[in-house]
Scaffold this motif. Structure first.
Motif, short mmCIF file in Angstrom:
data_model
loop_
_atom_site.label_atom_id
_atom_site.label_comp_id
_atom_site.label_asym_id
_atom_site.label_seq_id
_atom_site.Cartn_x
_atom_site.Cartn_y
_atom_site.Cartn_z
N MET A 155 0.83 -1.20 0.00
CA MET A 155 0.00 0.00 0.00
C MET A 155 0.87 1.25 0.00
N ARG A 156 1.96 1.21 0.75
CA ARG A 156 2.84 2.39 0.78
C ARG A 156 3.51 2.60 -0.57
N VAL A 157 3.91 1.51 -1.22
CA VAL A 157 4.50 1.62 -2.56
C VAL A 157 3.50 2.26 -3.52
N LYS A 158 2.25 1.78 -3.49
CA LYS A 158 1.24 2.32 -4.41
C LYS A 158 0.94 3.78 -4.11
N LEU A 159 0.88 4.15 -2.84
CA LEU A 159 0.57 5.53 -2.50
C LEU A 159 1.70 6.48 -2.93
N ILE A 160 2.95 6.06 -2.77
CA ILE A 160 4.06 6.88 -3.24
C ILE A 160 4.03 6.99 -4.76
N ASN A 161 3.70 5.87 -5.42
CA ASN A 161 3.57 5.91 -6.88
C ASN A 161 2.53 6.94 -7.30
N ASN A 162 1.39 6.95 -6.65
CA ASN A 162 0.33 7.89 -7.04
C ASN A 162 0.65 9.32 -6.64
N LEU A 163 1.42 9.49 -5.57
CA LEU A 163 1.89 10.82 -5.20
C LEU A 163 2.79 11.38 -6.30
N LEU A 164 3.70 10.55 -6.79
CA LEU A 164 4.58 10.98 -7.87
C LEU A 164 3.80 11.21 -9.16
N LYS A 225 -8.48 10.80 -3.59
CA LYS A 225 -8.60 9.96 -2.39
C LYS A 225 -7.26 9.36 -1.99
N ASP A 226 -6.42 9.02 -2.97
CA ASP A 226 -5.15 8.37 -2.66
C ASP A 226 -4.14 9.34 -2.04
N LEU A 227 -4.19 10.61 -2.43
CA LEU A 227 -3.29 11.58 -1.81
C LEU A 227 -3.64 11.80 -0.34
N VAL A 228 -4.90 11.79 -0.02
CA VAL A 228 -5.31 11.89 1.38
C VAL A 228 -4.78 10.69 2.16
N ALA A 229 -4.91 9.49 1.58
CA ALA A 229 -4.41 8.28 2.23
C ALA A 229 -2.90 8.33 2.39
N CYS A 230 -2.20 8.84 1.37
CA CYS A 230 -0.74 8.95 1.42
C CYS A 230 -0.31 9.92 2.52
N ARG A 231 -0.98 11.04 2.60
CA ARG A 231 -0.66 12.03 3.63
C ARG A 231 -0.86 11.44 5.02
N SER A 242 6.01 16.88 2.80
CA SER A 242 5.43 18.18 2.46
C SER A 242 5.86 18.67 1.08
N ASP A 243 7.13 18.46 0.71
CA ASP A 243 7.60 18.93 -0.60
C ASP A 243 6.88 18.20 -1.73
N LEU A 244 6.78 16.88 -1.62
CA LEU A 244 6.12 16.11 -2.66
C LEU A 244 4.63 16.40 -2.70
N LEU A 245 4.02 16.54 -1.54
CA LEU A 245 2.59 16.84 -1.49
C LEU A 245 2.31 18.22 -2.09
N ALA A 246 3.20 19.16 -1.84
CA ALA A 246 3.02 20.49 -2.42
C ALA A 246 3.07 20.42 -3.94
N ALA A 247 4.00 19.62 -4.48
CA ALA A 247 4.10 19.47 -5.93
C ALA A 247 2.88 18.78 -6.50
N ALA A 248 2.30 17.85 -5.73
CA ALA A 248 1.13 17.12 -6.20
C ALA A 248 -0.13 17.97 -6.18
N TYR A 249 -0.26 18.81 -5.17
CA TYR A 249 -1.48 19.61 -5.02
C TYR A 249 -1.44 20.92 -5.80
N ASP A 250 -0.25 21.47 -5.99
CA ASP A 250 -0.13 22.81 -6.56
C ASP A 250 -0.01 22.73 -8.07
N GLY A 251 -1.09 22.99 -8.76
CA GLY A 251 -1.05 22.96 -10.21
C GLY A 251 -2.44 23.05 -10.82
N PRO A 252 -2.52 22.94 -12.13
CA PRO A 252 -3.81 23.08 -12.83
C PRO A 252 -4.83 22.00 -12.45
N MET A 253 -4.37 20.82 -12.08
CA MET A 253 -5.31 19.76 -11.68
C MET A 253 -5.79 20.05 -10.27
N ASN A 254 -7.10 20.19 -10.08
CA ASN A 254 -7.65 20.53 -8.77
C ASN A 254 -7.87 19.27 -7.95
#
Length: 257
Positions: A155-164, A225-231, A242-254
């Protein structure tokens, strides 16, 4: 071997079809009558109540979320003597709450087309002998299969994958916006990125789906949903993402916060 299946949705339905084609006896619980009708026509045996799947040697679950896992699976594991294989991506601790000894985590990366082609990427975690059984069962629709270790690791592998994936998607969307500003049509840039060093899985999927709009419609609910689980998973073990989450959340995709 008898295989019970619950969660025969967009990804789960072709999984059942591949299990049947591999020669397994598949018992399926499906809420949608049209899905059940198609799978019965393909050779699956229907059950009226989800707990009836507990009589099978192995139960494969492809539910959408942690909430569905905790709603549906307790009725099965209460009577299950065999193995449960769970394809749901969610918090690493959710499956532990079911209290069943024989569970293999099996989150995946891929699409329904990958299932139909037998090329779904699946991460497996659990006891070695249970993982070996799960690998054999899912080999009808999965490959490559990556064994990640003890329960919780897949699960942790998949969540990091989806974070990236979320972070790369945000960067790709910015690149497409830059291209449009420079007079380059999105479809042209995606065609180039799909075969170039600046591309990614996100760019290739955008190209395959006919553009960023179709890609975002398909992937945003899952990433949200997966970013919430990853966090939450990172916070549980005291890891700063925090750095990776900022990159994932900050952008054109809401994706929300």
């Amino acid at each position: 071997m008898t295989v019970g299946f619950v969660g025969a949705g967009r990804i789960g339905e072709p999984m059942v079809e591949r299990l049947l084609a591999a020669g397994h006896q598949v018992h399926v619980y499906a809420r949608r009558a049209d899905v059940l009708e198609r799978l019965v026509a393909a050779g699956a045996k229907p059950v009226d109540e989800v707990r009836e799947l507990a009589t099978c040697d192995v139960v494969v679950s492809c539910l959408y979320s942690d909430a569905q896992v905790l709603e549906v699976l307790p009725a099965i594991v209460a009577e299950l003597d065999g193995l449960l294989i769970s394809h749901t991506t969610g918090r690493p601790g959710t499956l532990q709450r079911l209290g069943h000894a024989a569970i293999v985590e099996a989150p995946f990366s891929g699409t329904a087309d990958a299932v139909r082609a037998g090329r779904l990427t699946v991460y497996l975690a659990g006891e070695p002998e249970q993982v070996a059984t799960a690998r054999w069962i899912i080999s009808s629709y999965a490959g490559p299969v990556v064994a990640t270790g003890g329960r919780g690791t897949a699960m942790r592998v998949k969540l990091i994958n989806n974070l990236l994936l979320a972070a790369i998607t945000q960067a790709t969307l910015r690149g497409l916006a830059a291209g449009r500003a420079m007079g380059i049509d999105e479809s042209v840039l995606l065609e180039a990125l799909a075969v170039s060093s600046g591309g990614s899985t996100a760019a290739r999927q955008m190209d395959a789906r006919g553009g960023s709009e179709n890609y975002l419609a398909a992937i945003t609910p899952f990433l949200r949903k997966d970013l919430v689980a990853c966090r939450d998973a990172a916070a549980e073990v005291g890891v700063d993402l925090s750095d990776l989450l900022a990159a994932a959340y900050d952008g054109p995709m809401n994706l929300g916060v």
